[in-house]
Design an enzyme around this catalytic site. Structure first.
Site, PDB file in Angstrom:
ATOM      1  CG  HIS A 217      -1.678  -0.623   1.182  1.00 57.45           C
ATOM      2  ND1 HIS A 217      -2.938  -1.148   0.184  1.00 57.45           N
ATOM      3  CD2 HIS A 217      -1.856  -1.900   2.223  1.00 57.45           C
ATOM      4  CE1 HIS A 217      -3.353  -2.061   0.399  1.00 57.45           C
ATOM      5  NE2 HIS A 217      -3.271  -2.221   2.573  1.00 57.45           N
TER       6      HIS A 217
ATOM      7  CB  CYS B   1       2.009  -1.861  -5.429  1.00 53.83           C
ATOM      8  SG  CYS B   1       1.153  -2.789  -6.813  1.00 53.83           S
TER       9      CYS B   1
ATOM     10  CD  GLU C 290      -3.540   2.304  -3.626  1.00 53.53           C
ATOM     11  OE1 GLU C 290      -4.174   1.418  -3.228  1.00 53.53           O
ATOM     12  OE2 GLU C 290      -3.984   3.373  -4.437  1.00 53.53           O
TER      13      GLU C 290
ATOM     14  CB  THR D 162      -3.910   1.158  -6.868  1.00 47.16           C
ATOM     15  OG1 THR D 162      -4.611   0.497  -5.738  1.00 47.16           O
ATOM     16  CG2 THR D 162      -3.316   1.524  -7.115  1.00 47.16           C
TER      17      THR D 162
ATOM     18  CB  SER E 293     -11.277  -1.763  -0.408  1.00 45.13           C
ATOM     19  OG  SER E 293      -9.927  -1.639  -0.997  1.00 45.13           O
ATOM     20  CG  ASN E 294      -8.664  -5.949  -3.691  1.00 42.56           C
ATOM     21  OD1 ASN E 294      -8.849  -7.456  -3.804  1.00 42.56           O
ATOM     22  ND2 ASN E 294      -7.384  -6.609  -2.787  1.00 42.56           N
TER      23      ASN E 294
HETATM   24  S1  SF4 Z   1      -3.956  -4.308  -6.189  1.00 45.78           S
HETATM   25 FE1  SF4 Z   1      -2.449  -3.482  -8.363  1.00 45.78          FE
HETATM   26  S2  SF4 Z   1      -1.410  -1.838  -7.338  1.00 45.78           S
HETATM   27 FE2  SF4 Z   1      -3.117  -2.630  -5.658  1.00 45.78          FE
HETATM   28  S3  SF4 Z   1      -1.014  -4.438  -5.087  1.00 45.78           S
HETATM   29 FE3  SF4 Z   1      -1.836  -5.372  -6.004  1.00 45.78          FE
HETATM   30  S4  SF4 Z   1      -0.706  -4.768  -8.376  1.00 45.78           S
HETATM   31 FE4  SF4 Z   1      -0.550  -3.478  -7.208  1.00 45.78          FE
END
Ligand code: SF4
Length: 283
Positions: free
Chosen positions: A77, A99, A129, A163, A220-221
């Site tokens: 993050h 990242c 992040e 992201t 969150s993703n």
């Molecule tokens: S989702 Fe994308 S920006 Fe986030 S850590 Fe993974 S590769 Fe990197």
């Protein structure tokens, strides 16, 4: 016979994989206890696995308990610029596993705030992040959770995104900002790993009887994957691992086609366990 289908893109993304591998590698090289600034990723099983490998999470508030020469890893993050300075001042060995896609956002924010742009970040202001990105423009960014603004926006703006954001939120942000600003510089920094995952869950969830989204409850993703799946498949559930699978769900005879996806912090071994149980039932 049940059909259990894994989404085309699921599980560890490039940045998370890199941070986990880097930490394991560094721990092995130094052969001693190492630390990560906050949990390396949003997944309790992986955090426990790391502990077994002498890799422990520590919060910034407790940093004084570390000694000179201790090793601290910055997670994918990223962190505010001042945090890196603080860790260096304490003479810790800082391993930056931010990242590269996030580093790119931080650099843009630094560059354009220096050029006089007001930074806008689409994202959750309490997410590490976003806190990190904001820390590269002296914490001066305006954040928007969904593209709406309840304050006056300056006329000269550079906008970036967390992201893991949804494309629809990005479009809304740009559309609203285009009415509110005179000069708008926009970098769509939604990570393609997120986009690809979101597209493949969208397709899959339209064609199955049930969907299982695997990932940390505070990731969150993963939450976004769940929301997308739920829009198209009523029988969508979010689990952290196979222990969370409800018995009546595993045994539901109406579920002939079951889709599986997983957030970016979910390791393969957890995905495989869930798939095996949904295919073969509990042993
Ligand atoms: S989702 Fe994308 S920006 Fe986030 S850590 Fe993974 S590769 Fe990197």
């Amino acid at each position: 016979m049940r059909n259990v289908i894994l989404a085309e893109s699921a599980g560890f993304c490039f940045g998370v994989k890199r941070a986990v591998e880097k930490s394991l590698e560094i721990q092995e090289t130094y052969g001693k206890k190492i630390y990560t600034l906050g949990p390396l990723i949003h997944n309790n099983d992986v955090v426990n696995y790391l502990k077994e490998n002498n890799i422990f999470s520590i919060e910034l508030d407790d940093i004084d308990s570390l000694n000179e020469g201790d090793i601290i890893v910055i997670r994918s993050h990223g962190v505010p610029e001042e945090t890196i300075e603080l860790l260096n001042k304490k003479n810790l060995i800082v391993i930056d596993a931010t990242c590269p896609f996030v580093t790119n956002i931080q650099k843009k924010v630094r560059k354009y705030s220096d050029k006089g742009y007001n930074i806008v970040i689409l994202g959750d202001k309490s997410h590490p992040e976003v806190i990190g990105i904001n820390g590269w423009c002296n914490n001066s960014a305006i954040t928007t959770l969904n593209g709406e603004f309840d304050i006056e926006v300056p006329k000269k703006v550079c906008v970036v995104s967390q992201t893991t954001e949804k494309e629809s939120n990005w479009k809304k942000t740009i559309s609203n900002l285009s009415f509110m600003t005179k000069e708008l510089l926009a970098f769509n920094t939604i990570c393609s790993a997120t986009e690809v995952r979101q597209k493949s869950v969208l397709e899959l969830s339209k064609n199955v009887d049930a969907m299982i989204v695997i990932g940390g409850k505070n990731s969150s993703n993963t939450t976004k994957l769940y929301q997308i799946a739920k829009e198209h498949c009523e029988n969508t559930i979010h689990v952290e691992n196979s222990n969370d699978l409800p018995k009546n769900y595993i045994e539901n005879a109406n579920f002939k086609n079951i889709g599986i996806t997983a957030g970016a912090s979910t390791p393969d071994w957890i995905i495989e366990e869930v798939m095996a149980i949904m295919k073969n039932g509990l042993k």
